[in-house]
Write an enzyme that holds these catalytic residues in place. Structure first.
Site, PDB file in Angstrom:
ATOM      1  N   GLU A 173       0.807  -1.236   0.000  1.00 46.04           N
ATOM      2  CA  GLU A 173       0.000   0.000   0.000  1.00 46.04           C
ATOM      3  C   GLU A 173       0.835   1.280   0.000  1.00 46.04           C
ATOM      4  O   GLU A 173       0.574   2.201   0.762  1.00 46.04           O
ATOM      5  CB  GLU A 173      -0.958  -0.011   1.203  1.00 46.04           C
ATOM      6  CG  GLU A 173      -1.894  -1.205   1.179  1.00 46.04           C
ATOM      7  CD  GLU A 173      -2.782  -1.317   2.421  1.00 46.04           C
ATOM      8  OE1 GLU A 173      -2.661  -0.489   3.345  1.00 46.04           O
ATOM      9  OE2 GLU A 173      -3.604  -2.251   2.453  1.00 46.04           O
ATOM     10  N   ASN A 225       2.058  -5.264  -3.108  1.00 42.16           N
ATOM     11  CA  ASN A 225       0.655  -5.555  -2.808  1.00 42.16           C
ATOM     12  C   ASN A 225      -0.112  -4.265  -2.543  1.00 42.16           C
ATOM     13  O   ASN A 225       0.355  -3.395  -1.795  1.00 42.16           O
ATOM     14  CB  ASN A 225       0.613  -6.444  -1.546  1.00 42.16           C
ATOM     15  CG  ASN A 225      -0.732  -7.074  -1.268  1.00 42.16           C
ATOM     16  OD1 ASN A 225      -1.286  -7.751  -2.122  1.00 42.16           O
ATOM     17  ND2 ASN A 225      -1.264  -6.863  -0.074  1.00 42.16           N
ATOM     18  N   HIS A 263     -10.384  -5.797  -2.428  1.00 40.33           N
ATOM     19  CA  HIS A 263     -11.469  -5.449  -1.498  1.00 40.33           C
ATOM     20  C   HIS A 263     -12.517  -4.668  -2.291  1.00 40.33           C
ATOM     21  O   HIS A 263     -12.401  -3.453  -2.470  1.00 40.33           O
ATOM     22  CB  HIS A 263     -10.930  -4.605  -0.337  1.00 40.33           C
ATOM     23  CG  HIS A 263      -9.953  -5.335   0.514  1.00 40.33           C
ATOM     24  ND1 HIS A 263     -10.301  -6.443   1.254  1.00 40.33           N
ATOM     25  CD2 HIS A 263      -8.631  -5.142   0.747  1.00 40.33           C
ATOM     26  CE1 HIS A 263      -9.232  -6.887   1.907  1.00 40.33           C
ATOM     27  NE2 HIS A 263      -8.205  -6.115   1.611  1.00 40.33           N
ATOM     28  N   GLU A 276      -6.407 -10.552  -1.230  1.00 41.32           N
ATOM     29  CA  GLU A 276      -7.233 -10.286  -0.040  1.00 41.32           C
ATOM     30  C   GLU A 276      -8.694 -10.139  -0.439  1.00 41.32           C
ATOM     31  O   GLU A 276      -9.393  -9.217  -0.002  1.00 41.32           O
ATOM     32  CB  GLU A 276      -6.769  -8.996   0.654  1.00 41.32           C
ATOM     33  CG  GLU A 276      -5.300  -8.984   1.023  1.00 41.32           C
ATOM     34  CD  GLU A 276      -4.853  -7.703   1.714  1.00 41.32           C
ATOM     35  OE1 GLU A 276      -5.707  -6.899   2.137  1.00 41.32           O
ATOM     36  OE2 GLU A 276      -3.630  -7.507   1.818  1.00 41.32           O
ATOM     37  N   ASP A 282     -12.472  -9.861  -0.962  1.00 42.33           N
ATOM     38  CA  ASP A 282     -13.795  -9.882  -0.340  1.00 42.33           C
ATOM     39  C   ASP A 282     -14.674  -8.892  -1.102  1.00 42.33           C
ATOM     40  O   ASP A 282     -14.178  -7.935  -1.678  1.00 42.33           O
ATOM     41  CB  ASP A 282     -13.767  -9.606   1.176  1.00 42.33           C
ATOM     42  CG  ASP A 282     -12.969  -8.382   1.597  1.00 42.33           C
ATOM     43  OD1 ASP A 282     -12.757  -7.463   0.777  1.00 42.33           O
ATOM     44  OD2 ASP A 282     -12.556  -8.331   2.772  1.00 42.33           O
TER      45      ASP A 282
HETATM   46  O1  G3I Z   1      -4.626  -7.633  18.725  1.00 46.19           O
HETATM   47  C1  G3I Z   1      -5.272  -6.481  19.245  1.00 46.19           C
HETATM   48  C2  G3I Z   1      -5.896  -6.787  20.576  1.00 46.19           C
HETATM   49  O2  G3I Z   1      -4.876  -7.122  21.477  1.00 46.19           O
HETATM   50  C3  G3I Z   1      -6.679  -5.567  21.028  1.00 46.19           C
HETATM   51  O3  G3I Z   1      -7.329  -5.846  22.221  1.00 46.19           O
HETATM   52  C4  G3I Z   1      -7.694  -5.170  19.980  1.00 46.19           C
HETATM   53  C5  G3I Z   1      -8.463  -3.925  20.362  1.00 46.19           C
HETATM   54  O4  G3I Z   1      -8.827  -3.172  19.253  1.00 46.19           O
HETATM   55  O5  G3I Z   1      -7.019  -4.907  18.788  1.00 46.19           O
HETATM   56  C6  G3I Z   1      -6.317  -6.032  18.281  1.00 46.19           C
HETATM   57  O6  G3I Z   1      -5.673  -5.686  17.099  1.00 46.19           O
HETATM   58  C7  G3I Z   1      -6.496  -5.514  15.987  1.00 46.19           C
HETATM   59  C8  G3I Z   1      -6.056  -6.493  14.916  1.00 46.19           C
HETATM   60  O7  G3I Z   1      -6.763  -6.260  13.718  1.00 46.19           O
HETATM   61  C9  G3I Z   1      -6.287  -7.939  15.331  1.00 46.19           C
HETATM   62  O8  G3I Z   1      -7.659  -8.170  15.519  1.00 46.19           O
HETATM   63  C10 G3I Z   1      -6.332  -4.096  15.487  1.00 46.19           C
HETATM   64  O9  G3I Z   1      -6.891  -3.194  16.413  1.00 46.19           O
HETATM   65  C11 G3I Z   1      -7.000  -3.913  14.147  1.00 46.19           C
HETATM   66  O10 G3I Z   1      -6.652  -2.644  13.636  1.00 46.19           O
HETATM   67  C12 G3I Z   1      -6.500  -4.971  13.205  1.00 46.19           C
HETATM   68  O11 G3I Z   1      -7.165  -4.810  11.965  1.00 46.19           O
HETATM   69  C13 G3I Z   1      -6.542  -5.423  10.881  1.00 46.19           C
HETATM   70  C14 G3I Z   1      -6.175  -4.382   9.843  1.00 46.19           C
HETATM   71  O12 G3I Z   1      -5.606  -5.022   8.708  1.00 46.19           O
HETATM   72  C15 G3I Z   1      -5.183  -3.375  10.389  1.00 46.19           C
HETATM   73  O13 G3I Z   1      -4.713  -2.531   9.401  1.00 46.19           O
HETATM   74  C16 G3I Z   1      -7.496  -6.436  10.285  1.00 46.19           C
HETATM   75  O14 G3I Z   1      -7.685  -7.511  11.209  1.00 46.19           O
HETATM   76  C17 G3I Z   1      -6.932  -6.995   8.983  1.00 46.19           C
HETATM   77  O15 G3I Z   1      -7.926  -7.755   8.331  1.00 46.19           O
HETATM   78  C18 G3I Z   1      -6.539  -5.861   8.059  1.00 46.19           C
HETATM   79  O16 G3I Z   1      -5.963  -6.410   6.893  1.00 46.19           O
HETATM   80  C19 G3I Z   1      -5.580  -5.471   5.898  1.00 46.19           C
HETATM   81  C20 G3I Z   1      -4.358  -6.019   5.195  1.00 46.19           C
HETATM   82  O17 G3I Z   1      -3.339  -6.320   6.125  1.00 46.19           O
HETATM   83  C21 G3I Z   1      -3.843  -5.036   4.148  1.00 46.19           C
HETATM   84  N1  G3I Z   1      -4.913  -4.666   3.228  1.00 46.19           N
HETATM   85  C22 G3I Z   1      -6.148  -4.197   3.827  1.00 46.19           C
HETATM   86  C23 G3I Z   1      -6.662  -5.209   4.839  1.00 46.19           C
HETATM   87  C24 G3I Z   1      -8.005  -4.775   5.421  1.00 46.19           C
HETATM   88  O18 G3I Z   1      -7.892  -3.578   6.149  1.00 46.19           O
END
Ligand code: G3I
Length: 301
Positions: free
Chosen positions: A127, A168, A205, A234, A236
């Site tokens: 990105e 990516n 996405h 990725e 969806d």
């Molecule tokens: O692990 C912590 C946890 O300890 C905490 O209590 C909780 C509270 O918010 O957060 C948890 O972390 C979260 C993590 O996902 C795991 O669930 C983060 O806040 C959250 O921001 C994170 O989101 C991820 C996101 O990337 C972050 O940028 C999504 O799961 C994940 O699906 C998403 O994936 C991205 C790709 O890497 C890149 N392309 C876009 C895609 C969708 O946004």
């Protein structure tokens, strides 16, 4: 074939999913994931904040849980991701200039050494382009100098020569978009100058309605014609339209160098945008109409 992975394998491709380590204890989830998919991406566990929470101190606990689950179940793993403006640990967010540049290099070396020879595809840079103007996204990494992306790729090649190295991004699906052209021109430049790049990941996405365009196939073909693999990394689709899913799969199948498709989660309830029910299985793990549409498209290839 009766599963997504086996159906994709008929044409030499893979069909993957993002896996979250927090769900590996959910047998409904792991049963579907193990049955249907033959490629795995760690949804968050191989990112910078997860693997280097303190500078110079690497932690692969959750990344290895996913890696080991995948390999023990006969699957390969896509690495995601080594250099990104997002999900940087606090220590990295506070760096700039040559200190940040060196930290990026050290991070790539540390993570790739741990998985050397074990990861067929790495998302080296994620990105890095601006959403609207076709130029680079402003970020702390970009402010270290425009060459940060090629430095990341050269570092990655030296760290694990066996891994295919991918750029990516999202919103590079429509061939007419400035962002698509910006990434295309970077890959073309890298190929012409011998910067090591092997693949482009189109995240995929998609929103409902007009987001999918029939020129998607042109985009995949155009990147591939530069001499790189392409992959949908990725996927969806908001609302999980069966037609849109089938079109996307058919576009990949039409391009010889489209090596595989990964959906960004197993069930709707596992999705980062679960309210949009964008995946192939509902929250109970039942196959949705889009699942059948994808399976049929793969089987008809
Ligand atoms: O692990 C912590 C946890 O300890 C905490 O209590 C909780 C509270 O918010 O957060 C948890 O972390 C979260 C993590 O996902 C795991 O669930 C983060 O806040 C959250 O921001 C994170 O989101 C991820 C996101 O990337 C972050 O940028 C999504 O799961 C994940 O699906 C998403 O994936 C991205 C790709 O890497 C890149 N392309 C876009 C895609 C969708 O946004």
């Amino acid at each position: 074939a009766s599963t997504l992975g086996a159906a994709a394998a008929q044409s030499g491709r893979y069909f993957g999913t993002a896996i979250s380590s927090s769900r590996l204890g959910d047998s409904n989830y792991t049963t579907i994931a193990n049955r249907e998919f033959n490629m795995v991406t760690a949804e968050n566990e191989m990112k910078i904040d997860a693997t280097e929470p303190n500078q110079g101190q690497f932690n692969f606990n959750n990344a290895d849980r996913i890696y080991n689950w995948a390999v023990q179940n006969g699957k390969q793993v896509r690495g995601h991701t080594l250099a990104w403006h997002s999900q940087q640990p606090g220590w990295m967010q506070s760096l700039s200039g040559s200190a940040l540049r060196q930290a990026m290099i050290n991070h790539i070396n540390g993570v790739m050494a741990h998985y050397k020879g074990k990861i067929p595809y790495w998302d080296v840079v994620n990105e890095a382009f601006d959403d609207s103007n076709g130029g680079r996204r402003d970020s702390n990494l970009q402010r270290t100098g425009n060459d940060w992306i090629e430095v990341a790729f050269r570092t990655a090649r030296a760290a694990d020569p066996a891994a295919k190295l991918c750029y990516n991004d999202y919103n590079i699906d429509n061939w007419t978009w400035a962002k698509t052209q910006g990434v295309y021109n970077m890959v073309k430049d890298f190929k012409s100058r011998g910067v090591p790049i092997d693949c482009v990941g189109l995240q995929g996405h998609f929103n409902s309605g007009s987001a999918y365009n029939s020129n998607y196939r042109t985009t995949l073909q155009s990147f591939a014609a530069l001499g790189v693999d392409v992959a949908i990394t990725e996927l969806d689709v908001e609302g999980a339209s069966s037609t849109t899913y089938a079109n996307i799969v058919n576009d990949c199948l039409a391009v010889a160098r489209c090596v595989g498709i990964t959906v960004w989660g197993v069930r709707d309830s596992d999705s980062w945008r679960s309210s949009q029910t964008p995946l192939l299985f509902d929250g109970n793990g039942n196959k949705k109409a889009a699942y059948t549409s994808v399976l049929n498209a793969l089987n008809n290839a």
